[in-house]
Write a protein that holds these residues in place. Structure first.
Motif, PDB file in Angstrom:
ATOM      1  N   ARG A  80      14.263 -11.345  -9.640  1.00 44.03           N
ATOM      2  CA  ARG A  80      14.921 -10.428  -8.974  1.00 44.03           C
ATOM      3  C   ARG A  80      15.409 -10.737  -7.721  1.00 44.03           C
ATOM      4  NH1 ARG A  80      18.003  -7.369  -7.111  1.00 44.03           N
ATOM      5  NH2 ARG A  80      18.537  -5.024  -7.421  1.00 44.03           N
ATOM      6  N   TRP A  81      16.957 -11.131  -7.905  1.00 43.03           N
ATOM      7  CA  TRP A  81      17.579 -11.562  -6.476  1.00 43.03           C
ATOM      8  C   TRP A  81      17.616 -10.456  -5.621  1.00 43.03           C
ATOM      9  CZ3 TRP A  81      18.397 -16.039  -4.079  1.00 43.03           C
ATOM     10  CH2 TRP A  81      19.233 -16.105  -3.036  1.00 43.03           C
ATOM     11  N   VAL A  82      17.359 -10.707  -4.203  1.00 41.40           N
ATOM     12  CA  VAL A  82      17.479  -9.762  -3.243  1.00 41.40           C
ATOM     13  C   VAL A  82      18.402 -10.149  -1.976  1.00 41.40           C
ATOM     14  CG1 VAL A  82      15.699  -8.152  -3.966  1.00 41.40           C
ATOM     15  CG2 VAL A  82      15.383  -9.996  -2.291  1.00 41.40           C
ATOM     16  N   GLY A  83      19.180 -11.123  -2.176  1.00 41.10           N
ATOM     17  CA  GLY A  83      20.168 -11.425  -1.197  1.00 41.10           C
ATOM     18  C   GLY A  83      19.368 -12.307  -0.014  1.00 41.10           C
ATOM     19  N   ASP A  84      19.549 -11.505   1.039  1.00 42.09           N
ATOM     20  CA  ASP A  84      19.066 -11.916   2.481  1.00 42.09           C
ATOM     21  C   ASP A  84      17.488 -11.815   2.609  1.00 42.09           C
ATOM     22  OD1 ASP A  84      21.239 -13.332   3.368  1.00 42.09           O
ATOM     23  OD2 ASP A  84      21.980 -11.353   4.362  1.00 42.09           O
ATOM     24  N   GLY A  85      17.187 -10.831   1.819  1.00 33.36           N
ATOM     25  CA  GLY A  85      15.520 -10.727   1.695  1.00 33.36           C
ATOM     26  C   GLY A  85      15.114  -9.874   2.967  1.00 33.36           C
ATOM     27  N   TYR A  86      15.831  -8.813   3.275  1.00 29.50           N
ATOM     28  CA  TYR A  86      15.433  -7.985   4.298  1.00 29.50           C
ATOM     29  C   TYR A  86      14.618  -6.919   3.868  1.00 29.50           C
ATOM     30  CZ  TYR A  86      18.599 -10.133   7.688  1.00 29.50           C
ATOM     31  OH  TYR A  86      19.164 -11.124   8.526  1.00 29.50           O
ATOM     32  N   PRO A  87      13.731  -6.083   4.392  1.00 34.64           N
ATOM     33  CA  PRO A  87      12.644  -5.135   3.672  1.00 34.64           C
ATOM     34  C   PRO A  87      13.562  -4.199   3.146  1.00 34.64           C
ATOM     35  CG  PRO A  87      11.872  -5.840   6.164  1.00 34.64           C
ATOM     36  CD  PRO A  87      13.331  -6.475   6.030  1.00 34.64           C
ATOM     37  N   SER A  88      14.809  -3.437   3.692  1.00 35.89           N
ATOM     38  CA  SER A  88      15.373  -2.440   2.845  1.00 35.89           C
ATOM     39  C   SER A  88      15.733  -2.887   1.633  1.00 35.89           C
ATOM     40  CB  SER A  88      16.543  -2.117   3.574  1.00 35.89           C
ATOM     41  OG  SER A  88      17.594  -3.107   3.812  1.00 35.89           O
ATOM     42  N   GLU A  89      16.129  -4.347   1.334  1.00 35.27           N
ATOM     43  CA  GLU A  89      16.754  -4.990   0.202  1.00 35.27           C
ATOM     44  C   GLU A  89      15.613  -5.038  -0.838  1.00 35.27           C
ATOM     45  OE1 GLU A  89      20.081  -7.904   1.301  1.00 35.27           O
ATOM     46  OE2 GLU A  89      18.406  -8.420   2.140  1.00 35.27           O
ATOM     47  N   ARG A 132      15.858 -15.866   2.163  1.00 32.28           N
ATOM     48  CA  ARG A 132      14.739 -16.134   3.365  1.00 32.28           C
ATOM     49  C   ARG A 132      14.181 -14.550   3.188  1.00 32.28           C
ATOM     50  NH1 ARG A 132      13.704 -14.207   8.458  1.00 32.28           N
ATOM     51  NH2 ARG A 132      12.335 -15.644   9.490  1.00 32.28           N
ATOM     52  N   ILE A 133      12.771 -14.554   2.630  1.00 33.58           N
ATOM     53  CA  ILE A 133      12.046 -13.595   2.796  1.00 33.58           C
ATOM     54  C   ILE A 133      11.424 -13.462   4.151  1.00 33.58           C
ATOM     55  CG2 ILE A 133       9.769 -12.571   1.767  1.00 33.58           C
ATOM     56  CD1 ILE A 133      11.742 -12.611  -0.310  1.00 33.58           C
ATOM     57  N   SER A 134      11.737 -12.511   5.176  1.00 34.96           N
ATOM     58  CA  SER A 134      11.271 -12.132   6.305  1.00 34.96           C
ATOM     59  C   SER A 134       9.736 -11.866   6.432  1.00 34.96           C
ATOM     60  CB  SER A 134      12.260 -10.998   7.017  1.00 34.96           C
ATOM     61  OG  SER A 134      11.651  -9.930   6.206  1.00 34.96           O
ATOM     62  N   SER A 135       9.178 -11.752   7.654  1.00 39.08           N
ATOM     63  CA  SER A 135       7.874 -11.591   7.499  1.00 39.08           C
ATOM     64  C   SER A 135       7.593 -10.138   7.163  1.00 39.08           C
ATOM     65  CB  SER A 135       7.323 -11.698   9.211  1.00 39.08           C
ATOM     66  OG  SER A 135       7.991 -10.963   9.942  1.00 39.08           O
ATOM     67  N   GLY A 136       8.651  -9.237   7.761  1.00 35.64           N
ATOM     68  CA  GLY A 136       8.284  -7.644   7.239  1.00 35.64           C
ATOM     69  C   GLY A 136       8.299  -7.666   5.569  1.00 35.64           C
ATOM     70  N   SER A 137       9.120  -8.456   4.925  1.00 34.08           N
ATOM     71  CA  SER A 137       9.263  -8.262   3.546  1.00 34.08           C
ATOM     72  C   SER A 137       7.951  -8.749   3.030  1.00 34.08           C
ATOM     73  CB  SER A 137      10.547  -9.013   3.250  1.00 34.08           C
ATOM     74  OG  SER A 137      11.742  -8.108   3.514  1.00 34.08           O
ATOM     75  N   ARG A 138       7.566 -10.038   3.586  1.00 31.15           N
ATOM     76  CA  ARG A 138       6.156 -10.333   2.925  1.00 31.15           C
ATOM     77  C   ARG A 138       4.838  -9.671   2.931  1.00 31.15           C
ATOM     78  NH1 ARG A 138       5.900 -16.998   4.568  1.00 31.15           N
ATOM     79  NH2 ARG A 138       8.072 -17.440   4.273  1.00 31.15           N
ATOM     80  N   ALA A 139       4.936  -8.702   4.226  1.00 30.19           N
ATOM     81  CA  ALA A 139       4.025  -7.778   4.249  1.00 30.19           C
ATOM     82  C   ALA A 139       4.120  -6.504   3.136  1.00 30.19           C
ATOM     83  CB  ALA A 139       3.956  -7.009   5.614  1.00 30.19           C
ATOM     84  N   LEU A 140       5.202  -6.309   3.108  1.00 31.04           N
ATOM     85  CA  LEU A 140       5.531  -5.112   2.086  1.00 31.04           C
ATOM     86  C   LEU A 140       5.371  -5.725   0.508  1.00 31.04           C
ATOM     87  CD1 LEU A 140       7.099  -2.541   1.714  1.00 31.04           C
ATOM     88  CD2 LEU A 140       9.225  -3.511   1.635  1.00 31.04           C
ATOM     89  N   LEU A 141       5.584  -7.086   0.368  1.00 34.52           N
ATOM     90  CA  LEU A 141       5.434  -7.440  -0.921  1.00 34.52           C
ATOM     91  C   LEU A 141       4.018  -7.400  -1.331  1.00 34.52           C
ATOM     92  CD1 LEU A 141       8.419 -10.000  -1.349  1.00 34.52           C
ATOM     93  CD2 LEU A 141       8.239  -8.304  -2.546  1.00 34.52           C
ATOM     94  N   ALA A 142       3.375  -8.047  -0.092  1.00 32.10           N
ATOM     95  CA  ALA A 142       1.964  -8.111  -0.275  1.00 32.10           C
ATOM     96  C   ALA A 142       1.077  -6.835  -0.520  1.00 32.10           C
ATOM     97  CB  ALA A 142       1.278  -8.764   0.941  1.00 32.10           C
ATOM     98  N   GLY A 179      20.838  -0.087   6.412  1.00 33.55           N
ATOM     99  CA  GLY A 179      19.578  -0.574   6.435  1.00 33.55           C
ATOM    100  C   GLY A 179      19.528  -2.076   6.632  1.00 33.55           C
ATOM    101  N   ALA A 180      20.566  -2.725   5.955  1.00 34.12           N
ATOM    102  CA  ALA A 180      20.364  -4.379   6.235  1.00 34.12           C
ATOM    103  C   ALA A 180      20.637  -4.625   7.650  1.00 34.12           C
ATOM    104  CB  ALA A 180      21.475  -4.689   5.229  1.00 34.12           C
ATOM    105  N   LEU A 181      21.483  -4.047   8.450  1.00 32.89           N
ATOM    106  CA  LEU A 181      21.769  -4.340   9.623  1.00 32.89           C
ATOM    107  C   LEU A 181      20.617  -3.904  10.520  1.00 32.89           C
ATOM    108  CD1 LEU A 181      23.470  -5.014  12.142  1.00 32.89           C
ATOM    109  CD2 LEU A 181      24.616  -2.850  11.956  1.00 32.89           C
ATOM    110  N   LEU A 182      19.774  -2.817  10.242  1.00 35.63           N
ATOM    111  CA  LEU A 182      18.566  -2.301  11.092  1.00 35.63           C
ATOM    112  C   LEU A 182      17.661  -3.450  10.660  1.00 35.63           C
ATOM    113  CD1 LEU A 182      16.920  -0.746  12.637  1.00 35.63           C
ATOM    114  CD2 LEU A 182      16.402   0.766  10.748  1.00 35.63           C
ATOM    115  N   ASP A 183      17.424  -3.906   9.666  1.00 41.30           N
ATOM    116  CA  ASP A 183      16.529  -5.009   9.107  1.00 41.30           C
ATOM    117  C   ASP A 183      16.662  -6.233  10.041  1.00 41.30           C
ATOM    118  OD1 ASP A 183      14.886  -3.518   7.435  1.00 41.30           O
ATOM    119  OD2 ASP A 183      16.173  -4.017   5.725  1.00 41.30           O
ATOM    120  N   ALA A 184      18.005  -6.677  10.001  1.00 39.92           N
ATOM    121  CA  ALA A 184      18.318  -7.876  10.782  1.00 39.92           C
ATOM    122  C   ALA A 184      18.172  -7.748  12.278  1.00 39.92           C
ATOM    123  CB  ALA A 184      19.803  -8.284  10.262  1.00 39.92           C
ATOM    124  N   TRP A 185      18.657  -6.684  12.798  1.00 38.56           N
ATOM    125  CA  TRP A 185      18.348  -6.487  14.341  1.00 38.56           C
ATOM    126  C   TRP A 185      17.087  -6.327  14.562  1.00 38.56           C
ATOM    127  CZ3 TRP A 185      16.265  -2.599  16.734  1.00 38.56           C
ATOM    128  CH2 TRP A 185      16.320  -2.682  18.280  1.00 38.56           C
TER     129      TRP A 185
END
Length: 365
Positions: free
Chosen positions: A56-65, A90-100, A210-216
């Motif tokens: 499942r492709w999620v683009g930039d990989g931010y937690p909201s996505e 890129r899977i961000s650190s926040g996204s990695r924690a969410l996936l884990a 949501g994506a802007l908040l994740d990036a910021w």
């Protein structure tokens, strides 16, 4: 190799193939066998064994996505022998924690991969540190302030971005700087123009808050802060702020953030230590004047046993805090957006849980 890569998720397949090649030196092969948007089914062969992955492709990989993808995957009802894999640039650190937390595999275009699939496939490979984006795509203090301001407006369902001149005047920046920041947001797909290109009917709206908040928040959490830690005997944090701290720092020269601010906005934890306070940069210039001011507030500079942290406010922080709560006269607080970023920056499981609680209760995206 991947054959007939013509689906919408061909990027996901290419990313997974490259990550597997890097992690296993070619010992594991991936081949697309089916496409069922938004997923692509891939068979991974290792030795005489084959594992089925649903990418499942999620683009930039931010937690909201990632959250949206997880919700979607939960509704698809994949067979138990098919392993879902979230794939991104890129899977961000926040996204990695969410996936884990959800025990879901992932891979990204930097070469990072964490796939655990039946029967017996276990591939984990750390990615190289992310390269900094080119100059215009990085958050500068000005673009960070723009993001915080328009995101805070969006928490009140106001997604229309003020005109460039209005933003410039409100934040105390040049119109050129405001325009440059908004153009960055347009390029990233966070904002979009509406109406004619110019004139009275033209405008801009926040399309992906949501994506802007994740990036910021990711950029904010990763920035270093030269805080001053102090020990103090404080029974009640709010009483100390009202009775002692305000006698030392003028109300317009500081703003509360961190766990104690969360207690005022969205109570979540009985622990409010340390007390984090943004203060005007000029008052943090080290020397006798600062020592005297700390002493008057009952604070003793320290590196351990820290009860209070004084954070340099920078150019925009206090102004943005005032804009978020213009009528507050007791304890000045940072915006919900800044508080979310500060909680993430403080690090640790408790801080991440606190940030998630704030977002779920106060930030509707």
């Amino acid at each position: 190799m991947v054959n007939n890569v013509d689906s919408a998720n061909n990027r996901a397949i290419a990313v997974v193939e490259a990550a597997l090649e890097r992690a296993t030196s070619g010992a594991v092969r991936a081949e697309q066998v089916d496409s069922r948007p938004p997923l692509d089914l891939v068979h991974v062969t290792y030795g005489d064994t084959v594992a089925a992955l649903a990418l499942r492709w999620v683009g930039d990989g931010y937690p909201s996505e990632v959250r949206r993808a997880l919700d979607e995957l939960g509704l698809l009802g994949l067979p138990p022998d098919v392993t879902p894999v979230v794939v991104a640039r890129r899977i961000s650190s926040g996204s990695r924690a969410l996936l884990a937390e959800h025990d879901v595999s992932w891979a990204d275009a930097r070469g990072g991969i964490d796939v655990r699939a039946r029967p017996g496939l276990f591939v984990v490979h750390a990615a190289e540190p992310a390269a900094s984006r080119p100059g215009p795509d990085r958050f500068t203090p000005t673009t960070s302030a723009l993001a915080e301001f328009i995101l805070q407006r969006a928490t009140h369902d106001d997604v229309a971005t003020p005109p460039v001149e209005g933003l410039a005047e409100t934040l105390g920046i040049s119109a050129a700087a405001a325009s440059t920041g908004l153009q960055l947001f347009d390029r990233r797909g966070w904002t979009t123009k509406t109406g004619p290109a110019r004139g009275p009917g033209s405008g801009r709206v926040l399309r992906e808050p949501g994506a802007l908040l994740d990036a910021w928040a990711e950029a904010h959490a990763g920035a270093e802060v030269d805080a001053i830690g102090a020990q103090a005997f404080i029974r009640d944090g709010l009483a100390w702020l009202s009775d002692t701290f305000t006698a030392t720092w003028e109300s317009h020269a500081w703003a509360l953030t961190g766990l104690l601010a969360l207690e005022l906005r969205a109570p979540f934890s009985t622990t409010t230590n340390p007390i984090d306070i943004y203060v005007d940069d000029s008052s943090l210039r080290r020397g006798p004047a600062l020592t005297s001011r700390l002493s008057a507030a009952g604070l003793v500079p320290a590196d351990t046993g820290v009860r209070v942290r004084l954070l340099p406010a920078g150019r925009f922080t206090l102004r943005l805090a005032e804009l978020s709560e213009p009528d507050r006269t007791d304890v000045p607080l940072v915006s919900d957006i800044r508080l979310y970023g500060d909680l993430l920056r403080s690090g640790g499981v408790r801080a991440a849980e606190s940030a998630r609680h704030l977002r779920e209760t106060r930030i509707p995206f």
